[in-house]
Design an enzyme around this catalytic site. Structure first.
Site, mmCIF file in Angstrom:
data_model
loop_
_atom_site.group_PDB
_atom_site.id
_atom_site.type_symbol
_atom_site.label_atom_id
_atom_site.label_comp_id
_atom_site.label_asym_id
_atom_site.label_seq_id
_atom_site.Cartn_x
_atom_site.Cartn_y
_atom_site.Cartn_z
ATOM 1 N N TRP A 188 45.607 38.824 50.152
ATOM 2 C CA TRP A 188 46.918 39.448 49.933
ATOM 3 C C TRP A 188 47.156 40.592 50.999
ATOM 4 O O TRP A 188 46.607 41.360 50.976
ATOM 5 C CB TRP A 188 47.038 39.852 48.623
ATOM 6 C CG TRP A 188 48.349 40.102 48.052
ATOM 7 C CD1 TRP A 188 49.165 39.359 47.316
ATOM 8 C CD2 TRP A 188 48.899 41.730 48.224
ATOM 9 N NE1 TRP A 188 50.590 40.122 47.074
ATOM 10 C CE2 TRP A 188 50.266 41.222 47.755
ATOM 11 C CE3 TRP A 188 48.668 42.823 48.690
ATOM 12 C CZ2 TRP A 188 51.201 42.533 47.352
ATOM 13 C CZ3 TRP A 188 49.670 43.753 48.503
ATOM 14 C CH2 TRP A 188 50.706 43.532 48.141
ATOM 15 N N LYS A 217 59.832 37.542 33.785
ATOM 16 C CA LYS A 217 59.153 36.502 33.924
ATOM 17 C C LYS A 217 59.981 35.596 34.915
ATOM 18 O O LYS A 217 59.557 34.876 35.926
ATOM 19 C CB LYS A 217 58.903 35.798 32.578
ATOM 20 C CG LYS A 217 57.926 36.268 31.937
ATOM 21 C CD LYS A 217 56.381 35.803 32.224
ATOM 22 C CE LYS A 217 55.543 36.859 32.592
ATOM 23 N NZ LYS A 217 55.734 38.269 32.879
ATOM 24 N N GLU A 274 60.721 41.978 29.606
ATOM 25 C CA GLU A 274 59.765 40.768 29.990
ATOM 26 C C GLU A 274 60.264 39.269 30.300
ATOM 27 O O GLU A 274 59.776 39.007 31.268
ATOM 28 C CB GLU A 274 58.815 40.876 28.727
ATOM 29 C CG GLU A 274 57.765 39.654 28.846
ATOM 30 C CD GLU A 274 56.749 40.149 30.182
ATOM 31 O OE1 GLU A 274 56.126 39.268 30.388
ATOM 32 O OE2 GLU A 274 56.739 41.067 30.838
ATOM 33 N N ASN A 281 38.437 43.791 50.469
ATOM 34 C CA ASN A 281 39.741 43.909 49.656
ATOM 35 C C ASN A 281 39.894 45.679 49.226
ATOM 36 O O ASN A 281 39.049 46.177 48.690
ATOM 37 C CB ASN A 281 39.441 43.445 48.148
ATOM 38 C CG ASN A 281 40.444 43.653 46.957
ATOM 39 O OD1 ASN A 281 41.643 43.690 47.271
ATOM 40 N ND2 ASN A 281 39.976 43.565 45.862
ATOM 41 N N GLY A 282 40.989 45.842 49.636
ATOM 42 C CA GLY A 282 41.444 47.362 49.610
ATOM 43 C C GLY A 282 42.139 47.870 50.831
ATOM 44 O O GLY A 282 42.606 47.026 51.560
ATOM 45 N N LYS A 297 47.506 38.486 41.143
ATOM 46 C CA LYS A 297 47.327 38.891 39.836
ATOM 47 C C LYS A 297 46.982 40.231 39.170
ATOM 48 O O LYS A 297 47.343 40.657 38.530
ATOM 49 C CB LYS A 297 46.361 37.735 39.250
ATOM 50 C CG LYS A 297 45.998 37.777 37.903
ATOM 51 C CD LYS A 297 47.121 37.359 37.035
ATOM 52 C CE LYS A 297 46.768 37.488 35.591
ATOM 53 N NZ LYS A 297 47.965 36.836 34.609
ATOM 54 N N ARG A 335 44.446 35.622 43.189
ATOM 55 C CA ARG A 335 44.333 37.003 43.763
ATOM 56 C C ARG A 335 45.012 37.345 44.936
ATOM 57 O O ARG A 335 45.074 38.509 45.423
ATOM 58 C CB ARG A 335 43.058 37.517 43.805
ATOM 59 C CG ARG A 335 41.949 37.422 42.427
ATOM 60 C CD ARG A 335 40.822 37.856 42.624
ATOM 61 N NE ARG A 335 40.735 39.366 42.885
ATOM 62 C CZ ARG A 335 40.498 40.362 42.023
ATOM 63 N NH1 ARG A 335 40.479 40.011 40.666
ATOM 64 N NH2 ARG A 335 40.560 41.593 42.279
ATOM 65 N N GLU A 360 59.863 36.532 38.710
ATOM 66 C CA GLU A 360 58.283 36.570 39.165
ATOM 67 C C GLU A 360 58.343 35.231 39.761
ATOM 68 O O GLU A 360 57.720 34.782 40.850
ATOM 69 C CB GLU A 360 57.104 36.759 38.243
ATOM 70 C CG GLU A 360 57.105 38.216 37.972
ATOM 71 C CD GLU A 360 55.965 38.536 36.823
ATOM 72 O OE1 GLU A 360 55.038 39.120 37.191
ATOM 73 O OE2 GLU A 360 55.898 37.868 35.719
ATOM 74 N N HIS A 375 77.984 49.944 29.525
ATOM 75 C CA HIS A 375 77.974 50.861 30.543
ATOM 76 C C HIS A 375 77.556 50.689 31.953
ATOM 77 O O HIS A 375 76.853 51.233 32.603
ATOM 78 C CB HIS A 375 76.692 52.079 30.162
ATOM 79 C CG HIS A 375 77.215 52.863 28.769
ATOM 80 N ND1 HIS A 375 77.974 53.963 28.693
ATOM 81 C CD2 HIS A 375 76.870 52.460 27.478
ATOM 82 C CE1 HIS A 375 77.955 54.350 27.357
ATOM 83 N NE2 HIS A 375 77.256 53.533 26.626
ATOM 84 N N CYS A 420 42.786 41.081 46.853
ATOM 85 C CA CYS A 420 42.379 39.800 47.740
ATOM 86 C C CYS A 420 41.028 39.081 46.820
ATOM 87 O O CYS A 420 40.685 39.844 45.967
ATOM 88 C CB CYS A 420 41.754 40.480 49.061
ATOM 89 S SG CYS A 420 43.157 40.864 49.934
#
Length: 612
Positions: A73, A489, A485, A99-100, A607, A27, A492, A508, A2
């Protein structure tokens, strides 16, 4: 995860806080709220992004020069108005933002219910607010002392700001596991999850450490431990400017940050990569270099994109310096009781924010076992930067887009420097080879610029594939982490299912998925595995799959096999990931934009992951 803003001074608190929340929205953006004290406490909060809160404040303004704000968040409770922060005491005399995660909130809540407290929300934060109220009433404490005593009974992570109408000229701040810092002004002070909300007003900051509290007033502040012992804190100066956290004419932060990579990679090497001298100089490692050089094993711990950079680092360090490297998810490393050898192991952690909870836990676990811990972080003054034994800053500049781009390439650039430094110091690489490698590495920023100039081709590809439901990314060697990566991307920011695989693993299992509706991105540069990857491409083409190939400049071998061929400049194969990842970043960006996705604030993501 947050975002938190606090202010006390002479300016309009609500205006400043909303502006700050917009900068912290990366955030969290499920809901947002403010609390302002002006004789009485006024709270406004709203589900949705900060713009929704701004509309509410236009209709229901709050006036005052002391206040705080939060962008959420969600952890406990769905995103809605009721669960949004701030949360108030039952009598409405004070409010907190948090935040937490309060891990023992369930036990505390049961005790409070037995005492007659009722709850409107599903959040652990409302439980904490009522708990502070109960502690204050039971012992007739002043507000800061009630907060302090309540926190001594709380388990979990928190970054907290609280305001009270009974103590209207102060902010009460506390940190344990979630980042908070103070902005030091003249007759005004600020609080933030990071410095972006107040960078235009002051560059002087105080970083709070875990287990610390602060009382912040217009004319000063005092810091002390949760136990009550006073703490003397150093005031540090930030080395970045407001312009670095603005879009600078770009539609999205992500595009800006992709386009900044020639500069950010150069900054990660400035003063360190010295091709004229044929040497690498990493001042942050000078004091620990003898231990690093004699290490028999390096364990790299990271999460997400940083983990992918760590995988590239594994290939680089093992190949160039001939040191055994293991790469661990920090979230797994901390819980699996790893075997660590203080004499022969070094743990290297990678984090853009320097606040990633699992990565920070890996640092503490390594140090608890007597193992040297080295940090590669972007955020100067962050917790990981302060707690590791040594480290290297990325110097990539602030990264605001939730999907990391320039931090990844800066991490790889720094890992390449570490690999070269170790190779030379260990006697594995002679002076001539080191000079050849430093010259090639120094050329990378301009080569990345060349890749970016091909953006038009990438945009055309994106138009063709924006409706795809699945993507497959294939690479081998150093380009296998790039495949991972690229897939991440795309997932996301466009919400398309994508998977990265070592190219040889396609047979496989994943080959069963290939048909005319499955785009397959293949990274096929002229390294030792080139012929093998071309065989994989031929297998995809034989089954009707659509191939997008990323290869070396001037290579026309794949023109008859691939729908699109994206060329990148030739470099030493150990540095190829710095080039091959860039078109994959652009492809993800353009597909997401064409699908109407919110590129900078993708759903369900934040983030900086500062909670487990």
């Amino acid at each position: 995860m947050c975002g938190i803003v606090g202010y006390i001074g002479t300016r309009s608190a609500s205006d400043l806080i909303v502006k700050g929340l917009r900068r912290l929205e990366y955030r969290g953006y499920d809901s947002a709220g403010v609390a302002v004290v002006n004789g009485e406490l006024s709270v406004r909060k709203k589900e949705g992004k900060v713009d929704e809160l701004a509309k509410l404040l236009e209709a229901q303004p709050v006036e005052g020069t002391v206040g705080m704000g939060h962008t959420r968040w969600a952890t406990h409770g769905a995103p809605n108005d009721v669960n949004a922060h701030p949360h108030e005491s039952t009598d409405g005399r004070f409010a907190i933002i948090h935040n937490g995660i309060i891990e023992n909130y369930g036990a505390i809540k049961r005790r409070l219910v037995e005492k007659g407290f009722t709850f409107e929300s599903e959040t652990d934060t409302e439980v904490l607010a009522h708990f502070i109220e109960d502690v204050q009433n039971e012992a007739d404490l002043d507000f800061p002392e009630a907060v302090r005593q309540a926190l001594t009974q709380v388990n979990g992570a928190y970054g907290i700001v609280a305001v009270s109408q009974d103590d209207p000229d102060q902010l009460v701040v506390a940190r344990n596991g979630s980042p908070l810092l103070l902005g030091i002004g003249d007759g005004e002070h600020f609080v933030g999850s990071d410095a972006s909300p107040f960078i235009e007003f002051t560059k002087d900051v105080v970083y709070l450490s875990d287990g610390e509290m602060a009382i912040v007033r217009r004319d000063g502040y005092e810091v002390f431990e949760i136990t009550g012992a006073p703490v003397s804190k150093e005031v540090r100066q930030l080395d970045w400017d407001l312009e670095e956290i603005e879009k600078g004419g770009y539609e999205h932060f992500m595009l800006k940050e992709i386009m900044e990579q020639p500069e950010s990679i150069a900054n990660a090497m400035r003063g360190r990569v010295r091709p004229d001298e044929g040497r690498i100089k990493l001042g942050g490692l000078d004091d620990v270099l003898p231990r690093l050089v004699k290490a028999k094993r390096i364990v790299i711990c990271a999460c997400g994109t940083s983990w992918h950079a760590g995988l590239v680092g594994e290939y680089l360090i093992e190949r160039l310096a001939r040191v055994n490297v293991e790469v661990e998810y920090a979230s797994e490393f901390r819980y699996r009781d790893p075997i660590l050898d203080p004499e022969n192991d070094v743990v290297v952690v990678i984090s853009q924010s320097g606040e990633t909870a699992d990565t920070l836990a890996a640092v503490r676990q390594a140090q608890g076992a007597g193992v040297l811990a080295i940090g590669l972080v972007n955020a100067v003054g962050s917790t990981i930067a302060r707690e590791t034994d040594a480290g290297v800053y990325l110097h990539a500049g602030p990264e605001i887009g939730v999907a990391s781009t320039k931090a990844f390439t800066a991490q790889v650039a720094v890992l390449a420097q570490i690999a070269l430094l170790l190779a030379h110091e260990r006697g594995v690489m002679d002076d001539d080879e080191l000079r050849r490698h430093t010259e090639a590495l120094a050329a990378i920023p301009q080569q990345v610029q060349t890749v970016l100039e091909g953006d038009g081709q990438i945009r055309k590809m994106a138009r063709d594939y924006r409706y795809a439901s699945n993507f497959l990314y294939l690479g081998r060697g150093l380009n296998f982490p790039v495949a991972l990566e690229g897939a991440l991307k795309l997932k996301e920011i466009s919400y398309i299912h994508a998977e990265g695989y070592p190219a040889a693993e396609m047979k496989h299992g994943p080959i069963a998925l290939i048909d005319q509706f499955m785009p397959v991105v293949c990274i096929a540069t002229h390294d030792a595995t080139y012929d093998k990857v071309v065989s994989n491409i031929e297998e995809v083409a034989a089954r009707g799959g659509t191939v997008i190939a990323v290869t070396d400049e001037g290579n026309d071998d794949l023109d008859g096999l691939a729908e699109y061929v994206v060329e990148v400049p030739a470099t030493l194969d150990v540095f190829e990931p710095l080039l091959t990842v860039v078109p994959l970043q652009l492809l993800s960006y353009h597909i997401a934009v064409m699908r109407g996705c919110h590129v900078d604030q993708p759903r369900n993501l934040a983030k900086s992951v500062t909670v487990e």
